[in-house]
Design a protein around this motif. Structure first.
Motif, short mmCIF file in Angstrom:
data_model
loop_
_atom_site.label_atom_id
_atom_site.label_comp_id
_atom_site.label_asym_id
_atom_site.label_seq_id
_atom_site.Cartn_x
_atom_site.Cartn_y
_atom_site.Cartn_z
N LEU A 89 0.85 -1.19 0.00
CA LEU A 89 0.00 0.00 0.00
C LEU A 89 0.88 1.24 0.00
O LEU A 89 1.94 1.26 0.63
CB LEU A 89 -0.90 0.03 1.23
CG LEU A 89 -1.77 -1.21 1.50
CD1 LEU A 89 -2.65 -0.97 2.71
CD2 LEU A 89 -2.61 -1.56 0.29
N THR A 90 0.44 2.27 -0.69
CA THR A 90 1.16 3.54 -0.73
C THR A 90 0.20 4.66 -0.37
O THR A 90 -0.97 4.65 -0.80
CB THR A 90 1.77 3.79 -2.12
OG1 THR A 90 2.72 2.76 -2.41
CG2 THR A 90 2.47 5.14 -2.19
N SER A 92 -1.86 7.79 -0.58
CA SER A 92 -2.45 8.31 -1.82
C SER A 92 -1.79 9.58 -2.32
O SER A 92 -1.70 9.80 -3.54
CB SER A 92 -3.94 8.57 -1.61
OG SER A 92 -4.61 7.36 -1.32
N ASP A 95 3.69 10.27 -4.77
CA ASP A 95 4.01 9.70 -6.07
C ASP A 95 5.22 10.44 -6.66
O ASP A 95 5.13 11.64 -6.93
CB ASP A 95 2.82 9.81 -7.02
CG ASP A 95 3.00 8.99 -8.29
OD1 ASP A 95 3.79 8.02 -8.26
OD2 ASP A 95 2.35 9.33 -9.30
N PRO A 96 6.35 9.77 -6.83
CA PRO A 96 6.56 8.34 -6.55
C PRO A 96 7.00 8.13 -5.09
O PRO A 96 7.59 9.03 -4.49
CB PRO A 96 7.70 7.98 -7.51
CG PRO A 96 8.51 9.25 -7.59
CD PRO A 96 7.51 10.38 -7.52
N ARG A 114 12.42 -0.82 -6.11
CA ARG A 114 11.70 0.41 -6.47
C ARG A 114 11.82 1.49 -5.40
O ARG A 114 11.57 2.66 -5.67
CB ARG A 114 10.22 0.09 -6.71
CG ARG A 114 9.95 -0.74 -7.95
CD ARG A 114 8.48 -1.10 -8.04
NE ARG A 114 8.12 -2.16 -7.10
CZ ARG A 114 6.88 -2.50 -6.82
NH1 ARG A 114 5.86 -1.84 -7.36
NH2 ARG A 114 6.63 -3.48 -5.97
N TRP A 115 12.16 1.09 -4.17
CA TRP A 115 12.24 2.03 -3.06
C TRP A 115 13.69 2.20 -2.63
O TRP A 115 14.34 1.22 -2.21
CB TRP A 115 11.41 1.53 -1.88
CG TRP A 115 9.94 1.49 -2.17
CD1 TRP A 115 9.03 2.47 -1.96
CD2 TRP A 115 9.20 0.38 -2.69
NE1 TRP A 115 7.77 2.06 -2.32
CE2 TRP A 115 7.84 0.77 -2.79
CE3 TRP A 115 9.54 -0.91 -3.09
CZ2 TRP A 115 6.84 -0.06 -3.27
CZ3 TRP A 115 8.55 -1.75 -3.58
CH2 TRP A 115 7.22 -1.33 -3.66
N ASP A 137 6.46 6.06 2.90
CA ASP A 137 5.52 6.27 1.79
C ASP A 137 4.68 5.03 1.50
O ASP A 137 3.49 5.13 1.22
CB ASP A 137 6.28 6.66 0.52
CG ASP A 137 7.12 7.91 0.71
OD1 ASP A 137 6.74 8.76 1.54
OD2 ASP A 137 8.15 8.04 0.03
N SER A 138 5.34 3.86 1.49
CA SER A 138 4.68 2.60 1.15
C SER A 138 4.90 1.60 2.28
O SER A 138 5.82 1.76 3.09
CB SER A 138 5.24 2.01 -0.15
OG SER A 138 5.16 2.93 -1.21
N ARG A 154 -3.41 3.70 -1.89
CA ARG A 154 -3.66 2.98 -3.14
C ARG A 154 -2.96 1.62 -3.04
O ARG A 154 -1.91 1.49 -2.38
CB ARG A 154 -3.17 3.76 -4.35
CG ARG A 154 -1.67 3.99 -4.43
CD ARG A 154 -1.31 4.69 -5.75
NE ARG A 154 0.12 4.90 -5.85
CZ ARG A 154 0.74 6.00 -5.41
NH1 ARG A 154 0.04 6.97 -4.83
NH2 ARG A 154 2.05 6.12 -5.54
N ASP A 156 -0.73 -0.91 -4.58
CA ASP A 156 0.25 -1.01 -5.65
C ASP A 156 0.45 -2.45 -6.11
O ASP A 156 0.76 -2.69 -7.28
CB ASP A 156 1.59 -0.44 -5.20
CG ASP A 156 1.59 1.08 -5.17
OD1 ASP A 156 0.65 1.67 -5.75
OD2 ASP A 156 2.50 1.67 -4.58
N GLU A 157 0.32 -3.38 -5.19
CA GLU A 157 0.54 -4.79 -5.55
C GLU A 157 -0.16 -5.68 -4.52
O GLU A 157 0.02 -5.50 -3.32
CB GLU A 157 2.04 -5.12 -5.57
CG GLU A 157 2.37 -6.54 -6.00
CD GLU A 157 3.86 -6.79 -6.11
OE1 GLU A 157 4.25 -7.98 -6.16
OE2 GLU A 157 4.64 -5.82 -6.12
#
Length: 204
Positions: A89-90, A92, A95-96, A114-115, A137-138, A154, A156-157
């Motif tokens: 989860l990130t 909302s 971004d990014p 990615r992070w 963030d995530s 949101r 993300d995966e």
């Protein structure tokens, strides 16, 4: 009353799976005590405050636990259980994302490249708490978090559930120098079917 110790906080996978394990055995007169680390849980068992400790086999402390408490804490049972559904989860508004909170035993569930920054947490629940606090963030945490806080995150995966092995410790050993396994387990049934098929193929 039997008291089982495991890793907290409340709502963690450890807490959730131990409850399912006790329900499976129809253990109505039991209580779960939650700890911030397994050393405290084992010390509580050695002092008689609790009776058993349950630990997921992929937890980073397992190797140390088995070696450190050898001869004092005995493995008395193992079982397999799915986890609660998990997801990345990130927040909302981000971004990014650049920071990811996760329990390190779950690190290989996803591509973390990615992070730039990874933040280690005790459990998926503390990851959720960190996300709510804006610590990162995530987070690799429980999917239910997105449903409980609509609009804040949101997805993300989606990882879903993960089948893990779990370890049950006690003070009294149950293994008497031989393999201790469930002869009527689902795996045993698979082995018997494979053996039977081999015999049939050989006879043909």
């Amino acid at each position: 009353m039997l008291i089982f110790g495991t890793l907290g906080p409340a709502g963690s996978n450890h807490d959730w799976v131990v409850k399912r394990y006790l329900e499976f055995h129809h253990l109505d007169h039991t209580r779960i005590e939650l700890f911030t680390d397994f050393d405290d849980a084992f010390e509580a068992m050695f002092s008689g405050r609790i009776h058993h400790v349950i630990q997921v086999a992929v937890h980073p402390s397992v190797t140390t636990t088995v070696a450190k408490y050898r001869g004092r804490a005995h493995l008395i049972d193992t079982f397999i259980s799915p986890s609660q559904p998990m997801a990345v989860l990130t927040r909302s508004e981000v971004d990014p994302p650049s920071t990811l909170g996760l329990q390190m035993a779950t690190r290989d569930y996803i591509d973390t490249s990615r992070w730039p920054t990874l933040v280690s947490e005790v459990s998926t629940v503390t990851v959720a708490q960190g996300l709510l606090a804006g610590t990162y963030d995530s987070g690799l945490t429980l999917l239910a978090m997105a449903e409980q806080h609509p609009g804040r995150f949101r997805v993300d995966e989606i990882i879903g559930t993960v089948d893990d092995a779990w370890l049950v410790y006690g003070l009294e050993p149950t293994c008497q120098g031989q393999v201790q396994a469930w002869p009527d387990s689902p795996a045993a049934a698979l082995f018997r079917r494979a053996n039977l098929q081999h015999d049939l193929d050989k006879g043909a």
